[in-house]
Scaffold this active site. Structure first.
Site, PDB file in Angstrom:
ATOM      1  N   VAL A  53      68.653  91.999   9.296  1.00 12.84           N
ATOM      2  CA  VAL A  53      67.294  92.116   9.818  1.00 12.84           C
ATOM      3  C   VAL A  53      66.286  91.979   8.697  1.00 12.84           C
ATOM      4  CG1 VAL A  53      65.658  93.615  11.039  1.00 12.84           C
ATOM      5  CG2 VAL A  53      68.041  93.564  11.736  1.00 12.84           C
ATOM      6  N   GLU A  68      65.240  93.447   4.350  1.00 12.89           N
ATOM      7  CA  GLU A  68      65.604  94.260   3.195  1.00 12.89           C
ATOM      8  C   GLU A  68      64.351  94.951   2.684  1.00 12.89           C
ATOM      9  OE1 GLU A  68      67.868  92.382   0.198  1.00 12.89           O
ATOM     10  OE2 GLU A  68      67.813  94.156  -1.097  1.00 12.89           O
ATOM     11  N   GLY A  69      64.395  96.246   2.556  1.00 12.87           N
ATOM     12  CA  GLY A  69      63.259  96.997   2.020  1.00 12.87           C
ATOM     13  C   GLY A  69      63.576  97.445   0.609  1.00 12.87           C
ATOM     14  N   THR A  70      62.734  98.337   0.089  1.00 16.48           N
ATOM     15  CA  THR A  70      62.932  98.816  -1.276  1.00 16.48           C
ATOM     16  C   THR A  70      64.209  99.644  -1.374  1.00 16.48           C
ATOM     17  OG1 THR A  70      60.553  99.124  -1.114  1.00 16.48           O
ATOM     18  CG2 THR A  70      61.582  99.832  -3.162  1.00 16.48           C
ATOM     19  N   PHE A  71      64.486 100.392  -0.332  1.00 19.12           N
ATOM     20  CA  PHE A  71      65.594 101.343  -0.431  1.00 19.12           C
ATOM     21  C   PHE A  71      66.842 100.934   0.336  1.00 19.12           C
ATOM     22  CE2 PHE A  71      61.729 103.813  -1.148  1.00 19.12           C
ATOM     23  CZ  PHE A  71      62.000 104.308  -2.415  1.00 19.12           C
ATOM     24  N   GLY A  72      66.780  99.871   1.070  1.00 13.44           N
ATOM     25  CA  GLY A  72      67.991  99.514   1.805  1.00 13.44           C
ATOM     26  C   GLY A  72      67.896  98.189   2.517  1.00 13.44           C
ATOM     27  N   LYS A 125      71.328 100.608   8.479  1.00 13.75           N
ATOM     28  CA  LYS A 125      70.609 100.534   7.211  1.00 13.75           C
ATOM     29  C   LYS A 125      71.568 100.933   6.097  1.00 13.75           C
ATOM     30  CE  LYS A 125      66.483 102.228   4.860  1.00 13.75           C
ATOM     31  NZ  LYS A 125      65.168 102.825   5.038  1.00 13.75           N
ATOM     32  N   ASP A 153      54.968 107.617   3.883  1.00 13.71           N
ATOM     33  CA  ASP A 153      55.036 106.161   3.714  1.00 13.71           C
ATOM     34  C   ASP A 153      54.692 105.455   5.028  1.00 13.71           C
ATOM     35  OD1 ASP A 153      55.307 103.823   2.345  1.00 13.71           O
ATOM     36  OD2 ASP A 153      57.497 103.781   2.389  1.00 13.71           O
TER      37      ASP A 153
HETATM   38  N1  LIG Z   1      65.888 100.946  13.612  1.00 13.24           N
HETATM   39  C1  LIG Z   1      65.543  99.708  13.278  1.00 13.24           C
HETATM   40  N2  LIG Z   1      65.651  98.719  14.172  1.00 13.24           N
HETATM   41  C2  LIG Z   1      65.306  97.454  13.838  1.00 13.24           C
HETATM   42  N3  LIG Z   1      64.847  97.093  12.649  1.00 13.24           N
HETATM   43  C3  LIG Z   1      64.710  98.037  11.711  1.00 13.24           C
HETATM   44  C4  LIG Z   1      65.059  99.384  11.963  1.00 13.24           C
HETATM   45  N4  LIG Z   1      64.824 100.111  10.858  1.00 13.24           N
HETATM   46  C5  LIG Z   1      64.350  99.258   9.962  1.00 13.24           C
HETATM   47  N5  LIG Z   1      64.272  98.004  10.451  1.00 13.24           N
HETATM   48  C6  LIG Z   1      63.793  96.788   9.777  1.00 13.24           C
HETATM   49  O1  LIG Z   1      64.155  96.842   8.427  1.00 13.24           O
HETATM   50  C7  LIG Z   1      62.996  96.842   7.606  1.00 13.24           C
HETATM   51  C8  LIG Z   1      63.242  97.705   6.408  1.00 13.24           C
HETATM   52  O2  LIG Z   1      63.627  98.965   6.848  1.00 13.24           O
HETATM   53  P1  LIG Z   1      63.129 100.271   6.116  1.00 13.24           P
HETATM   54  O3  LIG Z   1      61.640 100.247   6.075  1.00 13.24           O
HETATM   55  O4  LIG Z   1      63.751 101.446   6.758  1.00 13.24           O
HETATM   56  O5  LIG Z   1      63.747 100.023   4.692  1.00 13.24           O
HETATM   57  P2  LIG Z   1      63.183 100.450   3.315  1.00 13.24           P
HETATM   58  O6  LIG Z   1      64.086  99.921   2.281  1.00 13.24           O
HETATM   59  O7  LIG Z   1      62.993 101.915   3.305  1.00 13.24           O
HETATM   60  O8  LIG Z   1      61.793  99.716   3.337  1.00 13.24           O
HETATM   61  P3  LIG Z   1      60.507  99.975   2.478  1.00 13.24           P
HETATM   62  O9  LIG Z   1      60.536  98.966   1.402  1.00 13.24           O
HETATM   63  O10 LIG Z   1      59.423  99.744   3.487  1.00 13.24           O
HETATM   64  O11 LIG Z   1      60.527 101.369   2.002  1.00 13.24           O
HETATM   65  C9  LIG Z   1      61.873  97.317   8.514  1.00 13.24           C
HETATM   66  O12 LIG Z   1      60.626  96.839   8.110  1.00 13.24           O
HETATM   67  C10 LIG Z   1      62.282  96.730   9.838  1.00 13.24           C
HETATM   68  O13 LIG Z   1      61.923  95.367   9.886  1.00 13.24           O
END
Ligand SMILES: Nc1ncnc2c1ncn2[C@@H]1O[C@H](COP(=O)(O)OP(=O)(O)OP(=O)(O)O)[C@@H](O)[C@H]1O
Length: 723
Positions: A366, A368-372, A389, A488
């Site tokens: 789906v 990739e964010g900073t943490f996962g 995730k 956040d």
């Molecule tokens: N439950 C979910 N269902 C569908 N897509 C999701 C879900 N959780 C996260 N995502 C997708 O994955 C992306 C990244 O998830 P998330 O924000 O949890 O990761 P992160 O690494 O913490 O990101 P960030 O860099 O914003 O901190 C989200 O922007 C969204 O597009």
């Protein structure tokens, strides 16, 4: 995390839960320990398996038939039964002589003989079957007199009553069929050939004029088909009821099923179905888990084809019909399997530990964010689609990443709200080195949705904006009431389902706060959504930091672009002051005490210019603007809380918030990416082709990864945190 898991699944709670479940589903009076249920399960399973094995091994001689009937005869009974068998053989021989005389077909004789053996035995063995039967009733009567009878006991009696009636019918049928000709017998044996209206059997108008004719016939026929005595069936049913008591947590009450079907890993039932001709075993399962036959006389094709046919019927079928049968039965079994699995208790981490990620199939990546990294996954057992995730572990040098721990902990705590993404379970990677969080899958992330709308020149209607805001505020209100700060909030951390439900996600920075406040780091919240107090370096902050982000998000819902897109902290605070005016001690008491304020000099912007951004009221009316201003108040103490914002008059005036399901739908980006190709790691030797064999051997021995080996001018660097 462990604390939380432990506390939510401690022993007391579990035993309460199992007690509740058994109260709902049980049919016996006492709540038995789980181990006893397991014992019963395996006992029953063994008994069925051994019966099946014996059936397969046996030809249709009377001895084995007899064995199949009896439930482990006791020594005292054995002699009697031997004598009985001898008599039966003698009778058989006599019958065969008679049959030969009358020139009947062998097949007909066998049917007749089998039928008679069964019938006569059921009538003649009072010490075996009848005695057990009475014992069975006495037991239930005794239970009935124990005074305080819970509901499940009454249902047990009802079952017993049902069984007794069924047994009586069975005996009745046998009594009558002893006088019937083999042809009549055959007519009633087949579940597919029900007598036509007016086609009264010779054996005394069996079930004639009875509206439940079909049901009764089937009940009897099932008993006959499986070649089990009615008592044996009763016992199976009783044992089944006990299993149900401990294994099924169904909101609709107890449900019958055999242990065979409850094992999702096992697909041997399907294999059996593939060879529908070999349907002996299915018959047994049929008895165990088939719902009571329907009273309706008219059956659909699907119903018709999803019944196990008789050998004879099978042979008479056309190839197409056989195919339809196979398919219908396979479908029925799959559906039933899924329904049963769905009733199994969801995972109890405290009891079972985390499941492995192999339990899921990756559908696509789906984002990739900073943490996962987030994947769309499918639970192999239930086909449920989830978001997986993968929590990034490699950035962590000291064990399990604290952000991951916090995220799991906070989400488990706050996730029970329709506007907060729900965590289903935590999973371990195959090598126990990765942690995954399975969450409900939500199709859109708000950021992509807003980009798409902006590209297409579309906007949310005012009613839709109100719905979004109300959902967002509702989730945040819930969170804040649980003493959780998100820290956040931004549009990419808001998800929206196809049905218009907004969900707050990404609790990676969330913290519990308390009263009095503790000092936290001020480097939180993505820059564009960061509040002025954080930008000015306060470490004593609380829920208003989230409410500022909500203000920025509200503006973005309307403008479809970020309100304060600064490129650095300084630019960020400057942008805010330019739009809202530079604060003074009068506007924001205490601002001059903040570190950032002391360290910097700000240009004086005296006026709030925000209104202009909204085309002087064309995009947002006065009431809406009041709400926005309340959220984007510089002084955190005067900023609106989530509860206050929810009560705002903007939501009370026309146009009203629209129902979520009336939201427009968009193709979801999250469902379009392809699944990542499986990662094939090259053998270490190949990747080290540039290294001389001796060194390669050494590296392999020390498990050094190739990226640690620089090609040419070879230098070896060990990362002590990894070994
Ligand atoms: N439950 C979910 N269902 C569908 N897509 C999701 C879900 N959780 C996260 N995502 C997708 O994955 C992306 C990244 O998830 P998330 O924000 O949890 O990761 P992160 O690494 O913490 O990101 P960030 O860099 O914003 O901190 C989200 O922007 C969204 O597009």
């Amino acid at each position: 995390m462990s604390d939380h898991l432990a506390s939510s699944h401690d022993e007391g709670e579990l035993s309460d839960e199992s007690h509740r479940r058994s109260n709902r589903a049980s049919s016996s009076e006492e709540v038995k320990p789980a181990s006893s249920s397991k014992g019963l399960e395996s006992k029953m399973r063994e008994s069925i398996l051994s019966r099946l094995t014996r059936r397969k091994q046996s030809e249709s001689d009377d001895d084995t038939t007899e064995q199949r009937f009896s439930i482990q005869p006791k020594d005292a009974q054995k002699e009697k039964e031997d004598r009985y068998r001898e008599k039966e053989r003698e009778k058989k021989r006599e019958r065969e002589r008679d049959d030969r005389k009358s020139g009947r077909e062998t097949e007909v004789r066998h049917k007749d003989r089998d039928s008679r053996v069964r019938h006569e035995r059921s009538g003649r063995d009072p010490k075996g079957h009848e005695h057990k039967h009475h014992h069975h009733h006495r037991k239930h009567e005794a239970e009935g007199h124990r005074g305080n009878r819970p509901e499940r006991n009454r249902s047990s009696e009802r079952d017993t009553e049902k069984h007794r009636k069924r047994d009586d019918r069975y005996k009745d049928r046998h009594r009558k069929s002893r006088t019937a000709s083999p042809e009549d017998n055959r007519t009633h044996k087949s579940p597919m050939k029900k007598p036509k209206h007016g086609d009264i059997p010779e054996d005394g108008k069996l079930f004639d004029r009875d509206p439940n004719f079909k049901k009764k016939e089937k009940e009897v026929l099932i008993v006959e088909d499986v070649e089990m005595s009615p008592i044996e069936i009763l016992e199976v049913k009783e044992e089944e009821a006990k299993i149900v008591e401990f294994t099924v947590d169904s909101p609709v009450g107890p449900k019958k099923y055999s242990k065979f079907e409850s094992d999702p890993e096992s697909d041997h039932e399907d294999e059996k179905l593939d060879d529908a001709k070999n349907h002996e075993d299915d018959d047994v399962i049929e008895v165990l888990d088939d719902p009571l036959p329907s009273d309706e006389d008219d059956e659909s094709d699907e119903e018709k084809y999803s019944k196990t046919p008789e050998d004879r019927e099978w042979e008479e079928m056309t190839e197409t019909e056989q195919k339809l049968h196979k398919e219908a039965m396979k479908k029925r079994r799959t559906l039933r399997q899924k329904a049963l699995i769905a009733q199994l208790p969801v995972f109890y981490p405290g009891l079972m530990g985390c499941r492995n990620i192999d339990e899921y199939e990756c559908v696509n990546r789906v984002d990739e964010g900073t943490f996962g990294v987030v994947y769309r996954g499918k639970d192999k057992r239930t086909d449920e689609i989830v978001a997986l995730k993968r929590l990034k572990m490699e950035k962590e040098k000291e064990g399990f990443p604290i952000t991951a721990l916090r995220e799991i902990n906070m989400l488990l705590k706050a996730g029970n709200h329709p506007n907060i993404v729900n965590v289903k379970e935590i999973l371990l990677g195959s090598n126990m080195d990765k942690i995954y969080m399975a969450m409900e899958f939500v199709e859109h992330d708000m950021k992509s949705l807003l980009d798409t709308m902006s590209r297409r020149n579309k906007r949310f209607s005012i009613g839709e904006q109100k719905t979004l805001m109300r959902q967002l505020l509702s989730g945040i209100d819930h969170m804040h009431k649980l003493w959780i700060l998100h820290r956040d909030l931004k549009t990419s951390n808001l998800l929206m389902s196809h049905t218009g439900v907004l969900k707050i996600a990404d609790f990676g920075l969330a913290r519990e706060y308390g009263d009095p406040l503790r000092k936290f780091t001020s480097i939180v919240v993505t820059l564009w959504y960061r509040s002025p107090e954080l930008l000015l370096g306060t470490r004593l902050y609380s829920t208003p930091v989230d409410m500022w982000s909500v203000g920025c998000i509200m503006a973005e819902f309307i403008l479809l672009k970020p309100l304060f897109p600064g490129r650095g902290e300084l630019e960020q605070i400057k942008k805010i002051f330019m739009e809202l005016g530079t604060p003074t001690e009068a506007i924001w008491p205490g601002v001059t005490e903040l570190e950032g304020w002391k360290a910097l000099t700000f240009e004086k912007y005296p006026y709030n210019q925000l209104r202009k951004k909204f085309l002087a009221g064309r995009l947002l009316n006065d009431t809406g603007f009041k709400l926005l201003n309340g959220l984007l108040t510089l002084d955190p103490k005067n900023r609106l809380t989530a509860t206050q914002a929810l009560d705002h008059e903007w939501f009370e005036e026309e146009p009203y918030p629209v129902p979520p399901e009336e939201f427009p739908t968009f193709p979801a980006k999250s469902e379009q990416n392809k699944a990542p190709p499986p990662v094939k790691s090259k053998p270490v030797e190949n990747r080290m082709a540039h290294v001389d064999p001796e060194t390669a051997k050494l590296l392999k021995q020390f498990e050094v990864r190739p990226e640690q080996v620089k090609p040419g001018g070879f230098s070896l660097k060990f990362d002590p945190t990894r070994f």
